[in-house]
Design an enzyme around this catalytic site. Structure first.
Site, PDB file in Angstrom:
ATOM      1  N   LYS A  46       0.837  -1.206   0.000  1.00 55.95           N
ATOM      2  CA  LYS A  46       0.000   0.000   0.000  1.00 55.95           C
ATOM      3  C   LYS A  46       0.869   1.252   0.000  1.00 55.95           C
ATOM      4  O   LYS A  46       0.631   2.185  -0.761  1.00 55.95           O
ATOM      5  CB  LYS A  46      -0.892   0.008   1.248  1.00 55.95           C
ATOM      6  CG  LYS A  46      -1.625   1.331   1.447  1.00 55.95           C
ATOM      7  CD  LYS A  46      -2.452   1.347   2.717  1.00 55.95           C
ATOM      8  CE  LYS A  46      -1.703   1.725   3.954  1.00 55.95           C
ATOM      9  NZ  LYS A  46      -1.489   3.183   4.149  1.00 55.95           N
ATOM     10  N   ASN A  47       1.882   1.270   0.866  1.00 60.70           N
ATOM     11  CA  ASN A  47       2.673   2.488   1.030  1.00 60.70           C
ATOM     12  C   ASN A  47       3.590   2.771  -0.155  1.00 60.70           C
ATOM     13  O   ASN A  47       4.198   3.839  -0.225  1.00 60.70           O
ATOM     14  CB  ASN A  47       3.488   2.429   2.321  1.00 60.70           C
ATOM     15  CG  ASN A  47       2.611   2.668   3.545  1.00 60.70           C
ATOM     16  OD1 ASN A  47       1.416   2.909   3.417  1.00 60.70           O
ATOM     17  ND2 ASN A  47       3.212   2.584   4.724  1.00 60.70           N
ATOM     18  N   CYS A  85      -4.813   8.366   9.721  1.00 64.00           N
ATOM     19  CA  CYS A  85      -4.780   7.685  11.020  1.00 64.00           C
ATOM     20  C   CYS A  85      -4.476   8.672  12.139  1.00 64.00           C
ATOM     21  O   CYS A  85      -3.592   9.508  12.018  1.00 64.00           O
ATOM     22  CB  CYS A  85      -3.676   6.641  11.033  1.00 64.00           C
ATOM     23  SG  CYS A  85      -4.153   5.089  10.316  1.00 64.00           S
ATOM     24  N   ARG A 124       0.639  14.649  13.326  1.00 69.22           N
ATOM     25  CA  ARG A 124       1.438  14.337  12.137  1.00 69.22           C
ATOM     26  C   ARG A 124       1.486  15.588  11.270  1.00 69.22           C
ATOM     27  O   ARG A 124       0.713  15.738  10.343  1.00 69.22           O
ATOM     28  CB  ARG A 124       0.837  13.155  11.378  1.00 69.22           C
ATOM     29  CG  ARG A 124       0.904  11.883  12.168  1.00 69.22           C
ATOM     30  CD  ARG A 124       0.213  10.758  11.457  1.00 69.22           C
ATOM     31  NE  ARG A 124       1.045  10.126  10.445  1.00 69.22           N
ATOM     32  CZ  ARG A 124       0.644   9.091   9.719  1.00 69.22           C
ATOM     33  NH1 ARG A 124      -0.562   8.619   9.863  1.00 69.22           N
ATOM     34  NH2 ARG A 124       1.452   8.550   8.840  1.00 69.22           N
ATOM     35  N   ASP A 141       5.195   0.590  11.803  1.00 72.96           N
ATOM     36  CA  ASP A 141       3.946  -0.023  11.333  1.00 72.96           C
ATOM     37  C   ASP A 141       3.796  -1.480  11.756  1.00 72.96           C
ATOM     38  O   ASP A 141       2.762  -2.096  11.494  1.00 72.96           O
ATOM     39  CB  ASP A 141       3.849   0.084   9.800  1.00 72.96           C
ATOM     40  CG  ASP A 141       3.503   1.499   9.348  1.00 72.96           C
ATOM     41  OD1 ASP A 141       3.153   2.339  10.197  1.00 72.96           O
ATOM     42  OD2 ASP A 141       3.581   1.755   8.127  1.00 72.96           O
ATOM     43  N   ARG A 165      -8.509  -0.628   4.903  1.00 68.68           N
ATOM     44  CA  ARG A 165      -7.648   0.393   4.304  1.00 68.68           C
ATOM     45  C   ARG A 165      -6.288  -0.192   3.936  1.00 68.68           C
ATOM     46  O   ARG A 165      -5.620   0.313   3.036  1.00 68.68           O
ATOM     47  CB  ARG A 165      -7.421   1.552   5.290  1.00 68.68           C
ATOM     48  CG  ARG A 165      -8.644   2.414   5.517  1.00 68.68           C
ATOM     49  CD  ARG A 165      -8.274   3.596   6.373  1.00 68.68           C
ATOM     50  NE  ARG A 165      -7.034   4.183   5.899  1.00 68.68           N
ATOM     51  CZ  ARG A 165      -6.154   4.804   6.668  1.00 68.68           C
ATOM     52  NH1 ARG A 165      -6.365   4.936   7.957  1.00 68.68           N
ATOM     53  NH2 ARG A 165      -5.051   5.305   6.166  1.00 68.68           N
TER      54      ARG A 165
HETATM   55  C1  UD1 Z   1       4.645   6.917   6.267  1.00 66.99           C
HETATM   56  C2  UD1 Z   1       3.758   5.712   6.146  1.00 66.99           C
HETATM   57  C3  UD1 Z   1       3.320   5.219   7.517  1.00 66.99           C
HETATM   58  C4  UD1 Z   1       4.549   4.982   8.391  1.00 66.99           C
HETATM   59  C5  UD1 Z   1       5.465   6.201   8.404  1.00 66.99           C
HETATM   60  C6  UD1 Z   1       6.772   5.957   9.131  1.00 66.99           C
HETATM   61  C7  UD1 Z   1       2.614   5.895   4.041  1.00 66.99           C
HETATM   62  C8  UD1 Z   1       1.337   6.105   3.310  1.00 66.99           C
HETATM   63  N1  UD1 Z   1       2.588   6.020   5.349  1.00 66.99           N
HETATM   64  O1  UD1 Z   1       3.868   7.944   6.878  1.00 66.99           O
HETATM   65  O2  UD1 Z   1       2.595   4.009   7.351  1.00 66.99           O
HETATM   66  O3  UD1 Z   1       4.131   4.691   9.706  1.00 66.99           O
HETATM   67  O4  UD1 Z   1       5.775   6.605   7.065  1.00 66.99           O
HETATM   68  O5  UD1 Z   1       7.453   4.905   8.550  1.00 66.99           O
HETATM   69  O6  UD1 Z   1       3.619   5.585   3.445  1.00 66.99           O
HETATM   70  N2  UD1 Z   1       6.984  14.580  10.653  1.00 66.99           N
HETATM   71  C9  UD1 Z   1       7.095  15.919  11.002  1.00 66.99           C
HETATM   72  N3  UD1 Z   1       6.878  16.858  10.043  1.00 66.99           N
HETATM   73  C10 UD1 Z   1       6.557  16.531   8.764  1.00 66.99           C
HETATM   74  C11 UD1 Z   1       6.448  15.173   8.408  1.00 66.99           C
HETATM   75  C12 UD1 Z   1       6.678  14.205   9.380  1.00 66.99           C
HETATM   76  O7  UD1 Z   1       7.389  16.242  12.143  1.00 66.99           O
HETATM   77  O8  UD1 Z   1       6.363  17.437   7.952  1.00 66.99           O
HETATM   78  C13 UD1 Z   1       7.216  13.541  11.682  1.00 66.99           C
HETATM   79  C14 UD1 Z   1       5.991  12.698  11.943  1.00 66.99           C
HETATM   80  O9  UD1 Z   1       5.102  13.313  12.855  1.00 66.99           O
HETATM   81  C15 UD1 Z   1       6.623  11.462  12.504  1.00 66.99           C
HETATM   82  C16 UD1 Z   1       7.931  11.348  11.718  1.00 66.99           C
HETATM   83  O10 UD1 Z   1       8.183  12.647  11.200  1.00 66.99           O
HETATM   84  O11 UD1 Z   1       6.925  11.632  13.857  1.00 66.99           O
HETATM   85  C17 UD1 Z   1       7.904  10.364  10.568  1.00 66.99           C
HETATM   86  O12 UD1 Z   1       6.768  10.610   9.765  1.00 66.99           O
HETATM   87  P1  UD1 Z   1       6.753  10.260   8.202  1.00 66.99           P
HETATM   88  O13 UD1 Z   1       7.897   9.360   7.882  1.00 66.99           O
HETATM   89  O14 UD1 Z   1       6.641  11.522   7.443  1.00 66.99           O
HETATM   90  O15 UD1 Z   1       5.393   9.444   8.073  1.00 66.99           O
HETATM   91  P2  UD1 Z   1       4.374   9.437   6.861  1.00 66.99           P
HETATM   92  O16 UD1 Z   1       5.090   9.700   5.590  1.00 66.99           O
HETATM   93  O17 UD1 Z   1       3.203  10.270   7.208  1.00 66.99           O
END
Ligand code: UD1
Length: 429
Positions: free
Chosen positions: A22-23, A126, A131, A316, A408
């Site tokens: 999915k990701n 989620c 986030r 995850d 999902r």
């Molecule tokens: C993706 C995955 C999710 C997984 C996560 C971490 C998808 C669709 N989702 O989510 O399943 O759990 O990676 O492997 O691929 N952060 C900030 N600012 C930002 C962006 C992120 O502070 O602008 C923080 C987040 O709050 C979190 C950390 O960075 O603490 C990692 O988040 P991130 O890797 O960006 O997660 P997603 O891409 O949302």
């Protein structure tokens, strides 16, 4: 709303085909916005998040078609999805759609790169801690994009196009790296992304972008160098196998006991999780077709674990690992470093009789011999599948409510587990 009923106690024996990730599928589909030519994706999983993204992309003018099944296709093959964004009719991603799924925010990268403008609602998805998208915005600003936030929307403008720049992520972000990559491939000049996420799904996106004509060096490392090109073309790409789905069934097998072949997944995608599983007492055997997981007779040993960015143990799979540890012969400590508050499953696992207490960013799990089935509620995507794992080993019946979270991210969950002997059924609303 559908529910899932599980009667625990049986072992799992058989083969589970692993779907496309999915990701990976989500950012790959979004990459179709970068080109007027057709992007063909194979092995796309049948999930509600994918269906939702098809709608979101449709709203921007992407023509999405799905190949029907052909004779000889295995029932478990994913979809072949053709995406054509010959004309982008709308650069706004509205609240009603983006609030349903966080990853849809990533359309901002290709839209700004190709169209010079984008208006994207702040995301939902989620509820696992806060986030933010500050790092995604920072990355775009580094490429010369002017950003305003108005009425819950991020408004991005770059009338003269994007120019390459240096992006240094202060923490590893998967979505930040996807967004930066999809913007930089069409920027003028060279972009350097430092502390890039190395998750296999980022690599999969980068490899697909290269097939589309992008110039990217350092794929698979934390430093990506992108030389922008004026135009990208179509490509055909196969979505990589879902390491989280594979890890989930690996933990499920260790929990219930038995012998299961996870078909089509490569061990290097989830080595950290497999190492923990072996420490916990399961037999893990990579083979030509995937990975075989066995636990017969031996108990589950308590193992400490800390989530980390790839190649560390994935956040995850944290909830699933915790479910397994609830039946370990001792106490384990599980530390979550990626997301704050990613412990919603703790109170639901407690309904089975699990003994877990929280200490800041850690959960201390005291293993217990017996779990008992209970009515529980799915709270988020990965948390909900940890309830399935607990239910498989619990005495008696478990009813899982709100299973739309499972739909999902897990394709044909009850069919896959049912084929291995689990007493699991979906009760349709
Ligand atoms: C993706 C995955 C999710 C997984 C996560 C971490 C998808 C669709 N989702 O989510 O399943 O759990 O990676 O492997 O691929 N952060 C900030 N600012 C930002 C962006 C992120 O502070 O602008 C923080 C987040 O709050 C979190 C950390 O960075 O603490 C990692 O988040 P991130 O890797 O960006 O997660 P997603 O891409 O949302």
């Amino acid at each position: 709303m559908d529910r899932i009923r599980i009667v625990g106690g049986g072992k799992l024996n058989g083969t589970i085909p692993i779907s496309g990730a999915k990701n990976a599928a989500l950012p790959l589909m979004i990459a179709s916005l970068l080109t007027p030519e057709t992007l063909i994706l194979e092995n796309v999983p049948r999930l509600s998040d994918v269906r939702m993204l098809k709608r979101i992309l449709g709203n921007h003018g992407v023509d999405v078609t799905v190949n029907g099944k052909r004779p000889g296709d295995a029932a478990t093959d994913g979809e072949v999805v053709k995406l054509n964004a010959a004309e982008i009719v709308d650069t706004t991603a509205p609240y009603e759609l983006v609030s349903q799924m966080r990853a849809s925010f990533w359309v901002i990268g290709p839209l700004i790169a190709r169209m010079g403008e984008a208006k994207v609602s702040l995301p939902g998805g989620c509820a696992i801690g806060t986030r933010p998208v500050d790092l995604l915005i920072m990355a775009l600003e580094r490429l010369g994009v002017a950003i305003d936030i108005e009425g819950g929307y991020v408004i991005a403008r770059a009338p003269k196009g994007l120019r390459g720049g240096e992006i240094v992520f202060p923490k590893v972000t998967v979505g930040g790296t996807h967004t930066a990559l999809m913007a930089a491939v069409l920027a003028q000049g060279t972009t350097l992304i430092r502390n890039a996420a190395r998750e296999p799904e980022v690599t999969d996106l980068a490899e697909c972008l290269v097939k589309m004509g992008a110039r990217i060096k350092g794929i698979g490392t934390s430093e990506l160098e992108i030389e922008g090109v004026a135009r990208l073309g179509g490509a055909r790409h196969r979505v990589l196998p879902d390491r989280i789905e594979a890890g989930t069934y690996a933990f499920a097998t260790a929990m219930a006991g038995g012998d299961v072949q996870l078909q089509g997944v490569q061990p290097h995608l989830l080595q950290a999780a497999l190492d923990k599983l072996a420490e916990a007492g399961a037999e893990v055997t990579p083979n030509n077709e995937g990975i075989r997981i066995r636990r017969n007779g031996a108990g589950i040993a308590p193992v400490d674990m800390t989530t980390e960015a790839f190649p560390g143990f994935p956040t995850d799979l944290q909830a699933q690992f915790m479910a397994l540890m609830t039946r370990a012969g001792g106490t384990s400590r599980i530390t979550e470093t990626i997301f704050e508050n990613r412990f919603m499953h703790v109170q639901e696992l407690a309904r089975f009789g699990a003994r877990i207490r929280l200490e800041g960013d850690a959960a201390i799990v005291e293993g217990t011999e017996t779990l008992k089935g209970a009515p529980v509620m799915a709270t988020d995507l990965r948390a909900s599948v940890s309830l399935v794992i607990a239910a498989l080993a619990a005495e008696g019946e478990t009813m899982i409510n709100r299973v739309y979270h499972l739909d999902r991210g897990f394709e044909a969950l009850e069919t896959k587990l049912g084929a291995c002997g689990a007493a699991i059924e979906r009760i349709r609303a």
